[in-house]
Design an enzyme around this catalytic site. Sequence first.
Site, short mmCIF file in Angstrom:
data_model
loop_
_atom_site.label_atom_id
_atom_site.label_comp_id
_atom_site.label_asym_id
_atom_site.label_seq_id
_atom_site.Cartn_x
_atom_site.Cartn_y
_atom_site.Cartn_z
N GLY A 46 27.54 -18.30 -12.82
CA GLY A 46 26.87 -17.35 -11.93
C GLY A 46 26.55 -18.03 -10.63
O GLY A 46 26.54 -19.27 -10.54
N GLN A 51 21.60 -19.11 -3.00
CA GLN A 51 21.99 -20.50 -3.21
C GLN A 51 22.95 -21.02 -2.15
O GLN A 51 23.09 -22.25 -1.99
CB GLN A 51 22.64 -20.66 -4.59
CG GLN A 51 21.68 -20.43 -5.75
CD GLN A 51 22.37 -20.51 -7.08
OE1 GLN A 51 22.91 -19.52 -7.56
NE2 GLN A 51 22.39 -21.68 -7.68
N CYS A 91 21.36 -25.26 -13.51
CA CYS A 91 21.48 -24.51 -12.26
C CYS A 91 22.29 -25.33 -11.26
O CYS A 91 22.07 -26.54 -11.14
CB CYS A 91 20.08 -24.24 -11.69
SG CYS A 91 20.09 -23.29 -10.17
N LEU A 92 23.19 -24.68 -10.57
CA LEU A 92 24.02 -25.40 -9.59
C LEU A 92 23.18 -25.94 -8.44
O LEU A 92 23.60 -26.82 -7.71
CB LEU A 92 25.12 -24.47 -9.06
CG LEU A 92 26.08 -23.96 -10.13
CD1 LEU A 92 27.09 -22.99 -9.54
CD2 LEU A 92 26.79 -25.10 -10.85
N HIS A 133 18.70 -15.05 -14.64
CA HIS A 133 18.67 -16.30 -13.85
C HIS A 133 19.07 -16.03 -12.40
O HIS A 133 18.42 -16.51 -11.46
CB HIS A 133 19.66 -17.30 -14.49
CG HIS A 133 19.76 -18.62 -13.80
ND1 HIS A 133 19.29 -19.79 -14.33
CD2 HIS A 133 20.31 -18.95 -12.60
CE1 HIS A 133 19.53 -20.78 -13.48
NE2 HIS A 133 20.15 -20.29 -12.43
N GLU A 134 20.14 -15.22 -12.22
CA GLU A 134 20.61 -14.96 -10.84
C GLU A 134 19.67 -14.04 -10.08
O GLU A 134 19.43 -14.25 -8.89
CB GLU A 134 22.03 -14.37 -10.87
CG GLU A 134 23.07 -15.24 -11.56
CD GLU A 134 23.10 -16.66 -11.07
OE1 GLU A 134 23.50 -17.54 -11.85
OE2 GLU A 134 22.69 -16.93 -9.91
N HIS A 137 16.93 -15.90 -8.64
CA HIS A 137 17.28 -16.55 -7.37
C HIS A 137 17.03 -15.62 -6.19
O HIS A 137 16.54 -16.05 -5.14
CB HIS A 137 18.75 -17.00 -7.35
CG HIS A 137 19.01 -18.33 -7.99
ND1 HIS A 137 18.41 -19.51 -7.58
CD2 HIS A 137 19.83 -18.69 -9.01
CE1 HIS A 137 18.84 -20.51 -8.33
NE2 HIS A 137 19.71 -20.05 -9.20
O1 K2U Z 1 23.02 -22.03 -10.58
C1 K2U Z 1 23.32 -20.94 -11.04
O2 K2U Z 1 22.67 -19.93 -10.78
C2 K2U Z 1 24.48 -20.87 -12.06
C3 K2U Z 1 23.89 -21.10 -13.42
C4 K2U Z 1 23.86 -19.82 -14.15
C5 K2U Z 1 23.28 -19.94 -15.53
C6 K2U Z 1 22.36 -20.90 -15.88
C7 K2U Z 1 21.86 -20.96 -17.19
C8 K2U Z 1 22.26 -20.04 -18.11
C9 K2U Z 1 23.16 -19.08 -17.74
C10 K2U Z 1 23.67 -19.02 -16.46
C11 K2U Z 1 24.62 -22.26 -14.13
O3 K2U Z 1 24.68 -23.40 -13.35
S1 K2U Z 1 26.21 -21.97 -14.61
C12 K2U Z 1 26.50 -23.46 -15.59
C13 K2U Z 1 25.72 -23.38 -16.89
C14 K2U Z 1 26.15 -22.47 -17.83
C15 K2U Z 1 25.47 -22.34 -19.03
C16 K2U Z 1 24.34 -23.12 -19.30
C17 K2U Z 1 23.91 -24.03 -18.36
C18 K2U Z 1 24.60 -24.17 -17.15
ZN ZN Z 2 20.70 -21.20 -10.63
#
Ligand code: K2U
Ligand code: ZN
Length: 167
Positions: A46, A51, A91-92, A133-134, A137
């Site tokens: 996501g 971001q 989170c990125l 989560h998004e 943000h």
């Molecule tokens: O930074 C962001 O918003 C992308 C996130 C989205 C996300 C985080 C946690 C759980 C679900 C979605 C992630 O960086 S995407 C990489 C990721 C995926 C699953 C779990 C942890 C990190």
């Molecule tokens: Zn995030």
Amino acid sequence: MSLLPILRFPDPRLKKIATRVERVDETMRRLARDMAETMYEAPGIGLAATQVDVHKRLIVIDASETRDQLLTLINPEILALDGLQVCEEGCLSVPGIYDKVGRAEHVVVRYLDLDEQEQTVEAWGLLAVCLQHEIDHLEGRVFVEHLSQLKQVRIKNKLAKQAKITA
Ligand code: K2U
Ligand code: ZN
């Protein structure tokens, strides 16, 4: 298409509240394409416009195993939330930090697609977590803010040390 730089926590711009998209024009469509490319390359499941320092209510998500089910959500609104699940999140914008966060198990989200058509998505599990989560943000919230104050201080110190090393 281009890769976009991702803001890093605790950048204050990550706390800005995104404003509604009034017109889905070529600029918005190009931003959505660039955000999707940036998300896939990261890799992430996501990415919110906040971001990439664009404070408009736009998110892209692909939580599929096959990485070919891109969702582009404009002006997403949560219509329903219920149940509880605890999921390991990252989170990125907070690289290298992962921790458990409690979220609703089931969500219903209304949004506009790139053709300005109103859509509704109902989700459970990881897609439900990602939607929450998004959308967080877009409200200026990063997942670490759901953790204890002590953990947040430790995370900020760790990222500050990392920033010094890489500077
Ligand atoms: O930074 C962001 O918003 C992308 C996130 C989205 C996300 C985080 C946690 C759980 C679900 C979605 C992630 O960086 S995407 C990489 C990721 C995926 C699953 C779990 C942890 C990190
Ligand atoms: Zn995030």
